[in-house]
Design a protein around this motif. Structure first.
Motif, mmCIF file in Angstrom:
data_model
loop_
_atom_site.group_PDB
_atom_site.id
_atom_site.type_symbol
_atom_site.label_atom_id
_atom_site.label_comp_id
_atom_site.label_asym_id
_atom_site.label_seq_id
_atom_site.Cartn_x
_atom_site.Cartn_y
_atom_site.Cartn_z
ATOM 1 N N LYS A 51 0.652 -1.227 0.003
ATOM 2 C CA LYS A 51 -0.031 -0.035 -0.034
ATOM 3 C C LYS A 51 0.816 1.167 -0.054
ATOM 4 C CE LYS A 51 -3.986 2.054 2.294
ATOM 5 N NZ LYS A 51 -3.546 3.255 2.619
ATOM 6 N N MET A 52 1.933 1.225 1.055
ATOM 7 C CA MET A 52 2.316 2.500 1.024
ATOM 8 C C MET A 52 3.642 2.587 -0.288
ATOM 9 S SD MET A 52 1.344 3.887 3.701
ATOM 10 C CE MET A 52 2.565 5.318 3.677
ATOM 11 N N SER A 53 4.093 1.399 -0.782
ATOM 12 C CA SER A 53 4.839 1.699 -1.850
ATOM 13 C C SER A 53 4.075 2.133 -3.333
ATOM 14 C CB SER A 53 5.273 0.245 -2.388
ATOM 15 O OG SER A 53 5.992 0.085 -3.622
ATOM 16 N N PHE A 54 2.851 1.628 -3.289
ATOM 17 C CA PHE A 54 1.934 2.078 -4.275
ATOM 18 C C PHE A 54 1.810 3.599 -4.193
ATOM 19 C CE2 PHE A 54 0.332 -2.088 -5.994
ATOM 20 C CZ PHE A 54 0.472 -1.710 -7.369
ATOM 21 N N GLU A 55 1.440 4.226 -2.926
ATOM 22 C CA GLU A 55 1.210 5.454 -2.703
ATOM 23 C C GLU A 55 2.552 6.272 -3.004
ATOM 24 O OE1 GLU A 55 -0.570 8.406 0.528
ATOM 25 O OE2 GLU A 55 -1.283 6.361 0.455
ATOM 26 N N MET A 56 3.677 5.910 -2.556
ATOM 27 C CA MET A 56 4.887 6.653 -2.928
ATOM 28 C C MET A 56 5.067 6.806 -4.559
ATOM 29 S SD MET A 56 7.473 8.264 -1.959
ATOM 30 C CE MET A 56 7.793 7.916 -0.166
ATOM 31 N N ALA A 57 4.849 5.488 -5.113
ATOM 32 C CA ALA A 57 5.028 5.342 -6.571
ATOM 33 C C ALA A 57 3.945 6.582 -7.420
ATOM 34 C CB ALA A 57 4.745 4.220 -7.154
ATOM 35 N N GLU A 58 2.772 6.575 -6.776
ATOM 36 C CA GLU A 58 1.626 7.611 -7.263
ATOM 37 C C GLU A 58 2.144 8.804 -7.003
ATOM 38 O OE1 GLU A 58 -1.520 4.024 -6.262
ATOM 39 O OE2 GLU A 58 -1.373 5.771 -5.170
ATOM 40 N N ARG A 59 2.702 9.322 -6.061
ATOM 41 C CA ARG A 59 3.126 10.571 -5.784
ATOM 42 C C ARG A 59 4.365 11.023 -6.560
ATOM 43 N NH1 ARG A 59 0.124 12.792 -1.729
ATOM 44 N NH2 ARG A 59 -0.881 11.231 -0.313
ATOM 45 N N LYS A 60 5.427 10.046 -7.016
ATOM 46 C CA LYS A 60 6.420 10.385 -7.611
ATOM 47 C C LYS A 60 6.014 10.620 -8.931
ATOM 48 C CE LYS A 60 10.058 8.023 -4.921
ATOM 49 N NZ LYS A 60 11.021 9.087 -5.197
ATOM 50 N N LEU A 61 4.730 9.938 -9.579
ATOM 51 C CA LEU A 61 4.437 10.388 -10.797
ATOM 52 C C LEU A 61 3.484 11.500 -10.818
ATOM 53 C CD1 LEU A 61 3.296 6.553 -11.747
ATOM 54 C CD2 LEU A 61 5.335 7.888 -12.732
ATOM 55 N N ASN A 62 3.388 12.318 -9.701
ATOM 56 C CA ASN A 62 2.513 13.317 -9.758
ATOM 57 C C ASN A 62 0.998 13.186 -9.878
ATOM 58 O OD1 ASN A 62 4.841 15.187 -9.342
ATOM 59 N ND2 ASN A 62 5.419 15.060 -11.269
ATOM 60 N N LEU A 63 0.674 11.994 -9.634
ATOM 61 C CA LEU A 63 -0.774 11.615 -9.585
ATOM 62 C C LEU A 63 -1.438 12.111 -8.254
ATOM 63 C CD1 LEU A 63 0.251 9.605 -11.591
ATOM 64 C CD2 LEU A 63 -1.547 7.965 -10.860
ATOM 65 N N GLU A 64 -2.806 12.439 -8.203
ATOM 66 C CA GLU A 64 -3.576 12.948 -7.167
ATOM 67 C C GLU A 64 -3.964 11.683 -6.555
ATOM 68 O OE1 GLU A 64 -3.979 15.922 -5.997
ATOM 69 O OE2 GLU A 64 -3.066 17.016 -7.529
ATOM 70 N N VAL A 65 -3.577 11.616 -5.223
ATOM 71 C CA VAL A 65 -4.069 10.334 -4.567
ATOM 72 C C VAL A 65 -5.257 10.833 -3.570
ATOM 73 C CG1 VAL A 65 -3.314 8.361 -2.958
ATOM 74 C CG2 VAL A 65 -1.599 9.372 -4.567
ATOM 75 N N LEU A 66 -6.603 9.786 -3.947
ATOM 76 C CA LEU A 66 -7.582 10.167 -2.939
ATOM 77 C C LEU A 66 -7.868 9.030 -2.069
ATOM 78 C CD1 LEU A 66 -10.243 11.827 -3.113
ATOM 79 C CD2 LEU A 66 -11.548 10.157 -4.323
ATOM 80 N N PRO A 67 -7.627 9.251 -0.645
ATOM 81 C CA PRO A 67 -7.454 8.171 0.336
ATOM 82 C C PRO A 67 -8.893 7.372 0.273
ATOM 83 C CG PRO A 67 -6.982 10.624 1.260
ATOM 84 C CD PRO A 67 -7.443 10.916 0.003
ATOM 85 N N LYS A 86 -17.999 1.332 -9.185
ATOM 86 C CA LYS A 86 -18.821 2.105 -9.879
ATOM 87 C C LYS A 86 -18.932 3.530 -9.390
ATOM 88 C CE LYS A 86 -20.446 1.627 -13.149
ATOM 89 N NZ LYS A 86 -20.153 1.713 -14.843
ATOM 90 N N VAL A 87 -18.979 3.547 -7.734
ATOM 91 C CA VAL A 87 -19.018 4.846 -7.099
ATOM 92 C C VAL A 87 -17.815 5.642 -7.496
ATOM 93 C CG1 VAL A 87 -19.002 5.969 -4.949
ATOM 94 C CG2 VAL A 87 -20.606 4.211 -5.300
ATOM 95 N N LEU A 88 -16.820 4.915 -7.391
ATOM 96 C CA LEU A 88 -15.305 5.789 -7.674
ATOM 97 C C LEU A 88 -15.199 6.012 -9.035
ATOM 98 C CD1 LEU A 88 -13.040 3.731 -5.393
ATOM 99 C CD2 LEU A 88 -14.029 6.015 -4.743
ATOM 100 N N GLU A 89 -15.773 5.371 -10.094
ATOM 101 C CA GLU A 89 -15.705 5.854 -11.230
ATOM 102 C C GLU A 89 -16.652 6.759 -11.726
ATOM 103 O OE1 GLU A 89 -18.143 4.018 -15.183
ATOM 104 O OE2 GLU A 89 -16.728 2.628 -14.271
ATOM 105 N N SER A 90 -17.704 6.847 -10.881
ATOM 106 C CA SER A 90 -18.744 8.086 -11.123
ATOM 107 C C SER A 90 -18.192 9.371 -10.625
ATOM 108 C CB SER A 90 -20.038 7.601 -10.268
ATOM 109 O OG SER A 90 -20.394 6.638 -10.909
ATOM 110 N N ILE A 91 -17.109 9.282 -9.531
ATOM 111 C CA ILE A 91 -16.865 10.705 -9.123
ATOM 112 C C ILE A 91 -15.337 11.016 -9.675
ATOM 113 C CG2 ILE A 91 -17.928 10.401 -6.988
ATOM 114 C CD1 ILE A 91 -15.233 9.835 -5.588
ATOM 115 N N GLY A 92 -14.997 10.314 -10.656
ATOM 116 C CA GLY A 92 -13.660 10.567 -11.482
ATOM 117 C C GLY A 92 -12.505 10.099 -11.118
ATOM 118 N N LEU A 93 -12.289 8.865 -10.681
ATOM 119 C CA LEU A 93 -11.199 7.953 -10.373
ATOM 120 C C LEU A 93 -10.734 7.520 -11.654
ATOM 121 C CD1 LEU A 93 -9.589 7.723 -7.626
ATOM 122 C CD2 LEU A 93 -12.016 8.469 -7.419
ATOM 123 N N ASP A 94 -9.386 7.555 -12.132
ATOM 124 C CA ASP A 94 -8.860 6.919 -13.296
ATOM 125 C C ASP A 94 -7.930 5.697 -12.942
ATOM 126 O OD1 ASP A 94 -9.166 9.348 -14.998
ATOM 127 O OD2 ASP A 94 -8.032 10.282 -13.354
#
Length: 292
Positions: A51-67, A86-94
């Motif tokens: 989990k933390m590895s993915f979050e660090m990778a995402e931040r290094k890629l300048n992605l917006e991380v929604l908790p 489907k909820v997360l899709e509806s609010i705009g998660l990629d």
């Protein structure tokens, strides 16, 4: 590559491309993603490293991380995983990184939802990014996987790491062997005597005993397991000069590995964790670049 849910869906060329992109990130190359992407990590099982590895990778890629906190989500009210996605899709998660206790949970999602699905581990089935970081660590060490002898030791039948690595390492030219008690070999052929396979192994990959998947039944005490199937100080002395020690972690000291060996010169355990960030950067970047 539109999603990543298992190693079997990756060709050998795709695996090698991921390794090369991982090395580029490791060497300091910056992301070339053009868009602002939103990502969330849905972990329905405990995790520190992944989990933390993915979050660090995402931040290094300048992605917006929604908790996302599974312990406070509507799944506790009976909402299905599909409906949550489907909820997360509806609010705009990629992008959604998902770990779930159900084997093959992704089958109800892939091709039916818009966000990228990356499997952070499903039950006892698959753990593709762990396999990729293991492969990268071995490749980093030896420059090749061809003809390398990888011995995986421990709770094989409950291990998504073993399943993911068995297929991928073999396709890359490695010889993969398993060592475990007869009760834990599942569908694999395995050695039951650890000492028979130590000297000619290039990699000893130790696995955690997954007590939470044993329905409370144990066949060994910690001390018995360590003596029969653990990497003891005596066994380490039998390893060949260039052989390395790996473990996907979390590790139980003095059960599957002696405390003194966790950070010894042979150990690549914490190097695996470091490499995991760059591997996950490579996976996310390659999938999203394919969508741009």
């Amino acid at each position: 590559m539109k999603n990543l849910v298992s190693m079997k869906e990756l060709s050998t060329d795709q695996i090698l491309s991921i390794l090369n992109q991982t090395k580029a990130f490791h060497d300091g190359t910056s992301s070339t993603l053009r868009n602002n992407y939103m990502v969330s990590n849905l972990f329905f099982e405990p995790s520190t490293r992944t989990k933390m590895s993915f979050e660090m990778a995402e931040r290094k890629l300048n992605l917006e991380v929604l908790p996302f906190d599974a312990g406070f989500s509507s799944t506790l009210k009976g909402e299905t995983l599909y409906d949550t996605v489907k909820v997360l899709e509806s609010i705009g998660l990629d992008v959604l990184v998902i770990r779930h206790e159900q084997n093959n949970y992704f089958e109800e999602l892939v091709g039916k939802v818009k966000p990228v699905i990356i499997n952070g581990g499903d039950g006892t089935g698959n753990h593709p990014t762990q396999s990729l970081l293991d492969i990268y660590t071995i490749w980093q060490e030896f420059g090749t996987l061809q003809n390398k002898v990888i011995t995986i030791v421990g709770d094989i039948s409950h291990s998504r790491v073993a399943r993911s690595n068995a297929d991928a390492l073999t396709r890359l030219g490695a010889q993969v062997r398993f060592v475990c008690p007869p009760e834990w070999q599942g569908e694999f052929e395995a050695f039951n005597n650890f000492d028979e396979v130590i000297e000619d192994s290039d990699v000893l990959m130790m696995l955690r005993v997954q007590h939470e998947r044993h329905d409370g039944k144990t066949i060994f005490s910690k001390e018995q397991y360590h003596q029969a199937y653990g990497l003891t100080l005596e066994r380490e002395k039998k390893m060949n000069k260039s052989a390395i020690i790996m473990h996907p972690a979390p590790f139980n000291r003095d059960v599957e590995i002696a405390t003194e060996l966790v950070e010894c010169n042979r150990s690549r355990i914490f190097k695996q964790m470091e490499n995991g960030v760059f591997v996950r950067m490579a996976v996310i970047e390659m999938i999203l670049k394919g969508r741009e």
